[in-house]
Write a protein that holds these residues in place. Structure first.
Motif, PDB file in Angstrom:
ATOM      1  N   ASP A  51     -12.555   2.961  -4.742  1.00 56.32           N
ATOM      2  CA  ASP A  51     -12.280   3.188  -3.322  1.00 56.32           C
ATOM      3  C   ASP A  51     -11.901   1.865  -2.673  1.00 56.32           C
ATOM      4  O   ASP A  51     -12.672   0.895  -2.715  1.00 56.32           O
ATOM      5  N   PRO A  52     -10.698   1.777  -2.058  1.00 54.04           N
ATOM      6  CA  PRO A  52     -10.290   0.510  -1.436  1.00 54.04           C
ATOM      7  C   PRO A  52     -11.026   0.196  -0.146  1.00 54.04           C
ATOM      8  O   PRO A  52     -10.876  -0.906   0.389  1.00 54.04           O
ATOM      9  N   GLN A  53     -11.802   1.157   0.353  1.00 55.36           N
ATOM     10  CA  GLN A  53     -12.603   0.949   1.558  1.00 55.36           C
ATOM     11  C   GLN A  53     -11.738   0.552   2.759  1.00 55.36           C
ATOM     12  O   GLN A  53     -11.895  -0.508   3.360  1.00 55.36           O
ATOM     13  N   ASN A  70      -3.658  -3.872 -10.005  1.00 58.08           N
ATOM     14  CA  ASN A  70      -3.434  -2.813  -9.026  1.00 58.08           C
ATOM     15  C   ASN A  70      -4.705  -1.987  -8.869  1.00 58.08           C
ATOM     16  O   ASN A  70      -5.513  -1.871  -9.799  1.00 58.08           O
ATOM     17  N   LEU A  71      -4.856  -1.391  -7.713  1.00 59.61           N
ATOM     18  CA  LEU A  71      -5.995  -0.505  -7.440  1.00 59.61           C
ATOM     19  C   LEU A  71      -5.469   0.914  -7.237  1.00 59.61           C
ATOM     20  O   LEU A  71      -4.505   1.124  -6.494  1.00 59.61           O
ATOM     21  N   TYR A 105      -5.160   1.197   7.533  1.00 61.84           N
ATOM     22  CA  TYR A 105      -5.353   0.964   6.110  1.00 61.84           C
ATOM     23  C   TYR A 105      -5.695  -0.492   5.809  1.00 61.84           C
ATOM     24  O   TYR A 105      -5.356  -1.014   4.754  1.00 61.84           O
ATOM     25  N   PHE A 149      -3.251   5.019  -3.111  1.00 57.46           N
ATOM     26  CA  PHE A 149      -4.385   5.768  -2.571  1.00 57.46           C
ATOM     27  C   PHE A 149      -3.924   7.149  -2.122  1.00 57.46           C
ATOM     28  O   PHE A 149      -2.888   7.283  -1.471  1.00 57.46           O
ATOM     29  N   PRO A 197      -8.148  -3.095   4.431  1.00 63.01           N
ATOM     30  CA  PRO A 197      -9.359  -3.093   3.596  1.00 63.01           C
ATOM     31  C   PRO A 197     -10.493  -3.824   4.302  1.00 63.01           C
ATOM     32  O   PRO A 197     -10.305  -4.909   4.865  1.00 63.01           O
ATOM     33  N   ILE A 239       0.856  -1.178   0.000  1.00 62.68           N
ATOM     34  CA  ILE A 239       0.000   0.000   0.000  1.00 62.68           C
ATOM     35  C   ILE A 239       0.892   1.229   0.000  1.00 62.68           C
ATOM     36  O   ILE A 239       1.753   1.384   0.881  1.00 62.68           O
ATOM     37  N   ILE A 279      -1.972  -1.256  -3.830  1.00 64.11           N
ATOM     38  CA  ILE A 279      -2.981  -0.212  -3.686  1.00 64.11           C
ATOM     39  C   ILE A 279      -2.273   1.137  -3.657  1.00 64.11           C
ATOM     40  O   ILE A 279      -1.358   1.356  -2.849  1.00 64.11           O
ATOM     41  N   ALA A 297     -10.147  -4.188  -3.606  1.00 61.43           N
ATOM     42  CA  ALA A 297      -8.746  -4.638  -3.605  1.00 61.43           C
ATOM     43  C   ALA A 297      -8.660  -6.131  -3.331  1.00 61.43           C
ATOM     44  O   ALA A 297      -7.809  -6.835  -3.905  1.00 61.43           O
ATOM     45  N   SER A 316     -13.967  -5.007  -0.002  1.00 61.86           N
ATOM     46  CA  SER A 316     -13.101  -4.068  -0.714  1.00 61.86           C
ATOM     47  C   SER A 316     -12.763  -4.601  -2.102  1.00 61.86           C
ATOM     48  O   SER A 316     -12.448  -5.787  -2.266  1.00 61.86           O
TER      49      SER A 316
END
Length: 806
Positions: A770-772, A739-740, A781, A715, A783, A686, A713, A789, A787
């Motif tokens: 949104d990875p939530q 990947n997100l 962080y 973000f 998820p 992340i 991820i 992700a 999520s």
């Protein structure tokens, strides 16, 4: 080790004995005529603990283990204690120096200074030997300030309290860069000498062909706004092949009346220009040539506007640099540098140079001062980087500037120490170092120092020197403990406080352990492993590093033979530069479960975990796994304009063969970089809240190959932060999928960089969503179930065991 040396250099210390496997006792009030078997002297004072011992005792019983226990107290070390292979133990019979259970012995590399006499203005003086030279002074366990100008600003000691190198004449060479975003603008105020039609010229550099904008000219993408009139599109701006400003473009023509005007340059469509200067000229036949250009005819008017001198600006990633210079001189502003400082014995300029990536501070001698031209000439072995306008600096070791509480000055010629104490002098314990290294192991490839350990000591008040290997890009070579040609030796449960050098420097050594120890307030860094293999640095706390030299790290692995090392479960924070650095290190190193925070506080172009590799094709097979890397500052400035460039994880130069997985990196400026290496894997990480870019993949020198970026991820919540940068032919060198990406403040699907990423064939199965995360306000962080992700295969990170396990 020769017992006579031990007696000469250490008050009450012992460093290599054996007596039938006995446990021997040492105390500050011990006596070498006693047996060493008693913790304290008997009533008749005929027996008790030792003060020292001699090698012959161990030579008589080489097969027996030795434990030497130290009582509470302060043991003053007056010279470096040297261990040779003859002081070794064996696997079956190790030699162990340790604190007595419940005791906290202190190995002190300094001597208390007394006999203070007032000399006026709150300053006190004490006589010291003329042969005693030191660069640090401590009062009540706090490093004091060598007299300097300007004074340290206690409200912001890192970023205030500096002079800044003055602008070069004319200001040529100053540049505004990273003004490539839609909406970036620069504002200027000018005084036009005569009414007329003026050509508007730009001195610029551009290299957009390989960027996300995929344009080979900036025509029409930027505008000039005069006094809130309608914007004028700027043309004649083709790519120059380089970001260095070398071409004059005739942007537009504008009618101006005599008097004051406001000019705003603005980027409307995106794409990069690096700007040096603007020119207004009312001679339609004149064209600027060269830098600086020759003026137009005498009956014509021109105005030169240095781009780096706006009265206001907007641009989150905008970077300012001022005119170039040389390593040996710099101009100073009126009223700052005093010419008489050139005659002050031992005066030094400490300057954050910008000629070498703003990566290090130089400590320079003052050679001379040209008061008429306001130029300082400097020298010394550290004079390497160009000194440029805006570089921050201070001048140190000035008796005339001893004017602030905590400042001190050593007059070696007179044998006097002057000190302006921060509180009454009779309430302070003032200590100056007498040694820089407490213990030195001197083995070699044929005969090593082996199976020696130190446990439970506090080491304090040691010095540093200007030849410790920290000059320029040097990462250091010296330590409080120096182990050369050593094997199976350990330092554990020790505390290093207010020391000048790295706590440990292990060179050409194997199986060295630095365990469960604390390093705080170091003049340099934490631990150096130089061509050392199979070593372990674990469960340690290292904080407040780089008080003097800045290009340092908490743990540094350097040299091609620095292989098979483990750096794990450490807490490293408040470092002037890296948390952990691999500088041309070897193979199969593991960096895992470290908690790294508030790093790179005083240097630029840097990272929390950083790798530099010169070999273009080598693959390290090393692992960076499960680390928590937060708040990587990457600070520099041009004058009072701050700049930041940092990565959470920085695979610099040609770093290759690194697996980077399961890390959480928060709040750097540029997220993560693979610069020019081969065979790197970024997986299941992340990278959150990067201030400038989420990722940086430049394909440096076209050298990248076989790199992978998957199930990560990316973000961020700041809509001014961008997706990332991509180098030429990146699609031939990188595989990126699943990947997100998510920016809470902007629709990334409409972002130029995201669209370019997809056009290059990346993340066919990746998503913008949104990875939530559970609670980003609390840096949680994880998820949540559901999520997107997780649907991509991202595995939640388990960071419960990061940092020291105690």
């Amino acid at each position: 080790m020769d017992g006579r040396t031990c007696v000469a250099v250490v008050s009450g210390m012992v460093f290599a004995v054996a007596l039938h496997g006995a446990t021997l006792q040492v105390a500050p009030d011990g006596n070498d005529g006693w047996s060493g078997r008693l913790e304290a002297a008997n009533a008749a004072r005929t027996d008790g603990p030792l003060a020292s011992a001699v090698r012959r005792l161990r030579a008589a019983n080489p097969a027996e283990p030795v434990t030497v226990l130290f009582a509470d107290g302060v043991y003053e070390v007056a010279e470096t204690v040297v261990f040779t292979p003859e002081d070794s133990g064996t696997e079956a019979a190790p030699v162990r120096y340790a604190a007595r259970p419940g005791a906290h012995p202190v190995l002190r590399g300094g001597k208390r200074i007394t006999g203070w006499q007032p000399v006026g203005n709150g300053i006190y003086a004490a006589d010291v030997p003329k042969t005693w030279e030191f660069r640090q002074l401590f009062a009540d366990n706090q490093r004091q300030i060598r007299a300097r100008c300007p004074n340290v600003d206690p409200s912001d000691p890192l970023y205030k309290g500096f002079f800044h190198v003055a602008s070069t004449k004319g200001g040529w060479g100053g540049v505004v860069g990273c003004i490539h975003n839609r909406g970036d603008w620069l504002k200027y105020e000018v005084e036009v000498p005569a009414t007329g039609e003026y050509a508007f010229w730009l001195l610029y550099g551009a290299c957009n062909g390989g960027t996300e904008w995929q344009t080979f000219k900036m025509d029409g993408r930027t505008v000039l706004i005069v006094d809130d009139r309608e914007p004028l599109p700027l043309n004649d701006l083709p790519d120059t092949g380089s970001w260095a400003p070398k071409r004059w473009g005739h942007g537009t023509t504008v009618q101006l009346a005599q008097g004051k005007h406001t000019l705003v340059w603005q980027n409307l469509q995106g794409g990069g220009l690096n700007l040096d200067a603007f020119l207004l000229c009312n001679d339609p036949a004149w064209k600027p040539e060269g830098i600086p250009p020759a003026p137009p005819a005498a009956d014509r008017h021109w105005l030169c506007i240095q781009a780096e001198k706006p009265v206001a600006f907007q641009g989150k990633q905008m970077q300012f640099s001022e005119g170039g210079g040389t390593p040996k001189e710099f101009p100073y502003a009126t009223g700052e540098f005093k010419p008489e400082w050139a005659n002050a014995p031992g005066a030094e300029v400490h300057i954050f140079q910008s000629g070498q990536c703003r990566a290090f501070l130089e400590i320079l001698s003052i050679e001379s001062v040209d008061a008429a031209e306001q130029v300082v000439h400097v020298g010394g072995p550290e004079a390497r980087g160009d000194l440029r306008s805006g570089d921050r600096y201070f001048v140190e070791n000035l008796h005339s500037e001893l004017d602030s509480p905590g400042e001190w000055y050593l007059d070696r010629a007179q044998g006097q120490l002057f000190f302006l104490p921060p509180k009454p002098i009779d309430q302070l314990e003032v200590v100056a170092p007498v040694v820089s290294t407490l213990a030195q192991f001197t083995g070699d490839a044929t005969k090593q120092v082996e199976h020696v350990s130190f446990t439970g000591f506090t080491c304090q008040f040691t010095d540093l020197t200007l030849n410790d290997g920290c000059g320029g890009y040097g990462m250091g070579t010296r330590g409080v403990f120096e182990l050369t040609g050593s094997r199976d030796c350990t330092i554990a449960d020790c505390r290093f406080e207010n020391c000048g050098r790295y706590a440990l420097a292990a060179t050409r050594s194997s199986r060295i352990g630095f365990l469960r120890s604390t390093i705080t307030d170091s003049g340099e860094g934490g631990v150096l492993l130089i061509d050392a293999d199979h070593c372990e640095v674990s469960d340690c706390t290292m904080e407040r590093l780089g008080a003097i030299y800045k290009h340092i790290g908490g743990v540094v692995l350097t040299g091609h033979n620095a292989s098979d090392n483990v750096v794990a479960h450490n807490l490293i924070g408040d470092s002037s530069r890296y948390g952990i650095s691999c500088k041309n290190a070897g193979f199969r190193n593991v960096i895992e479960a470290n908690a790294l925070h508030n790093l790179c506080t005083e240097t630029y172009d840097t990272g929390g975990i950083e790798v530099t590799q010169g070999n273009r094709t080598e693959r390290s097979d090393s692992i960076i796994r499960g680390n928590l890397v937060t708040d990587i500052v990457g600070y520099s400035s041009v004058g009072d304009k701050p700049m930041r460039m940092s990565w959470g994880i920085y695979l610099d130069s040609f770093a290759g063969g690194y697996t980077v997985e399961n890390n959480l990196c928060l709040r750097s400026s540029h997220g993560v970089m693979i610069q020019g290496g081969q065979g790197n894997i970024l997986r299941n990480n992340i990278f959150a809240e990067s201030r400038t870019f989420a990722l940086t993949f430049p394909n440096f020198s076209g050298n990248c190959k076989d790199n992978v970026c998957e199930r990560n991820i990316f973000f961020w919540r700041d809509p001014g932060s961008r997706f990332g940068t991509m180098g030429k032919d990146l699609e031939k060198t990188l595989t990126a999928d699943r990947n997100l990406f998510f920016c809470a403040g902007r629709d990334l699907t409409q972002d130029d960089a995201w669209q370019n990423w997809r056009k290059r064939g990346f993340d066919g199965n990746g998503v913008v969503a949104d990875p939530q995360f559970r609670d980003v306000a609390q840096d949680d962080y994880a998820p949540l179930p559901g999520s997107p992700a997780l649907a991509l295969g991202f595995q939640p990170l388990d960071l419960s065991q990061v940092g020291p396990r105690r």
